[in-house]
Design a protein around this motif. Sequence first.
Motif, PDB file in Angstrom:
ATOM      1  N   GLN A 120       0.820  -1.208   0.000  1.00 28.01           N
ATOM      2  CA  GLN A 120       0.000   0.000   0.000  1.00 28.01           C
ATOM      3  C   GLN A 120       0.858   1.263   0.000  1.00 28.01           C
ATOM      4  O   GLN A 120       0.525   2.254  -0.657  1.00 28.01           O
ATOM      5  N   ALA A 121       1.965   1.222   0.730  1.00 21.09           N
ATOM      6  CA  ALA A 121       2.861   2.376   0.744  1.00 21.09           C
ATOM      7  C   ALA A 121       3.467   2.610  -0.635  1.00 21.09           C
ATOM      8  O   ALA A 121       3.585   3.754  -1.094  1.00 21.09           O
ATOM      9  N   ALA A 122       3.847   1.513  -1.307  1.00 23.65           N
ATOM     10  CA  ALA A 122       4.397   1.639  -2.655  1.00 23.65           C
ATOM     11  C   ALA A 122       3.386   2.270  -3.604  1.00 23.65           C
ATOM     12  O   ALA A 122       3.721   3.154  -4.406  1.00 23.65           O
ATOM     13  N   HIS A 123       2.135   1.842  -3.506  1.00 26.00           N
ATOM     14  CA  HIS A 123       1.084   2.415  -4.353  1.00 26.00           C
ATOM     15  C   HIS A 123       0.849   3.889  -4.000  1.00 26.00           C
ATOM     16  O   HIS A 123       0.658   4.731  -4.885  1.00 26.00           O
ATOM     17  N   ALA A 126       3.688   6.003  -5.353  1.00 30.90           N
ATOM     18  CA  ALA A 126       3.628   6.100  -6.816  1.00 30.90           C
ATOM     19  C   ALA A 126       2.585   7.116  -7.259  1.00 30.90           C
ATOM     20  O   ALA A 126       2.737   7.755  -8.312  1.00 30.90           O
ATOM     21  N   GLY A 127       1.540   7.305  -6.469  1.00 31.62           N
ATOM     22  CA  GLY A 127       0.492   8.245  -6.834  1.00 31.62           C
ATOM     23  C   GLY A 127       0.634   9.611  -6.205  1.00 31.62           C
ATOM     24  O   GLY A 127      -0.274  10.449  -6.326  1.00 31.62           O
ATOM     25  N   THR A 128       1.761   9.869  -5.545  1.00 35.05           N
ATOM     26  CA  THR A 128       1.973  11.160  -4.879  1.00 35.05           C
ATOM     27  C   THR A 128       3.128  11.893  -5.549  1.00 35.05           C
ATOM     28  O   THR A 128       4.281  11.482  -5.427  1.00 35.05           O
ATOM     29  N   LEU A 233       9.392  -0.245  -3.487  1.00 33.94           N
ATOM     30  CA  LEU A 233       9.203   1.178  -3.269  1.00 33.94           C
ATOM     31  C   LEU A 233      10.072   1.915  -4.288  1.00 33.94           C
ATOM     32  O   LEU A 233      11.244   1.601  -4.450  1.00 33.94           O
ATOM     33  N   SER A 234       9.466   2.875  -4.959  1.00 31.90           N
ATOM     34  CA  SER A 234      10.187   3.583  -6.012  1.00 31.90           C
ATOM     35  C   SER A 234      11.346   4.372  -5.435  1.00 31.90           C
ATOM     36  O   SER A 234      11.299   4.844  -4.322  1.00 31.90           O
ATOM     37  N   ARG A 235      12.381   4.519  -6.232  1.00 31.69           N
ATOM     38  CA  ARG A 235      13.570   5.253  -5.792  1.00 31.69           C
ATOM     39  C   ARG A 235      13.328   6.751  -5.871  1.00 31.69           C
ATOM     40  O   ARG A 235      12.564   7.216  -6.647  1.00 31.69           O
TER      41      ARG A 235
END
Length: 235
Positions: A120-123, A126-128, A233-235
């Motif tokens: 959920q944190a990864a999503h 990604a949307g922030t 988690l995106s870099r």
Amino acid sequence: MSEAMLSKVRKLLAQAEDPACTPAESAAFMAKATELIARYGVDRALLAARDPTTDPVGDRLVEVAAPYARDKAGLLAAVADPLRCRCVRRRHGSGFAMHLFGFASDLERAELLYTSLLVQAAHGLAGTPVPPGEQPGTFRRSWLAGFAQVIGARLRAAETEAAAGSGEPGVALVLADRSDRVQRRLAEVYPRLRTAPRRRLAGTGFASGAEAGQRADLGGREVHPGSRPDRRLSR
């Protein structure tokens, strides 16, 4: 956690995600899913008080990989503590190995929730969008700090409510004894443990992460025993 409990939680979450539901109905379904997980923890604690063999104290290692390993470790700690688990952060390559201590049922709950919340944190990240002029890493670290803080508060409130609503005399003493036993087990393994200094984060993502933490599912959706934490988690 039993398959019957997971089935109930998944059904509640499916109802919460139904487009036909109003926001109030979705919130009610989500609250019920969280309540079930907290109630399960209290039920297992009371059962173990009568028969300790049903829920022994144990430990496990959870690998937390880069990127944002320290921040993901902070999320795991925020999940573990309200569930009466304790964790020690150890360096492991470019990331960490989190050594968790707790009763078997609580360790299971903590790892299930952590796995779900990582996704959920990864999503959410990604949307922030990162504000113009701010370093992405700085923003995302502060976002994750806000997310973890709110998750910890929500879990603590759910656990407190489940204990108060159990109707069983002495439940507070049972839960306090469990916490003490976990702490003693940790002290046996790490007799010279030191507390890490408090972090200072400069990013502006804390409020956005906290808002995402308020929306996060705490029912362990689509997570199964034995699954490994998602590290995307995106870099």
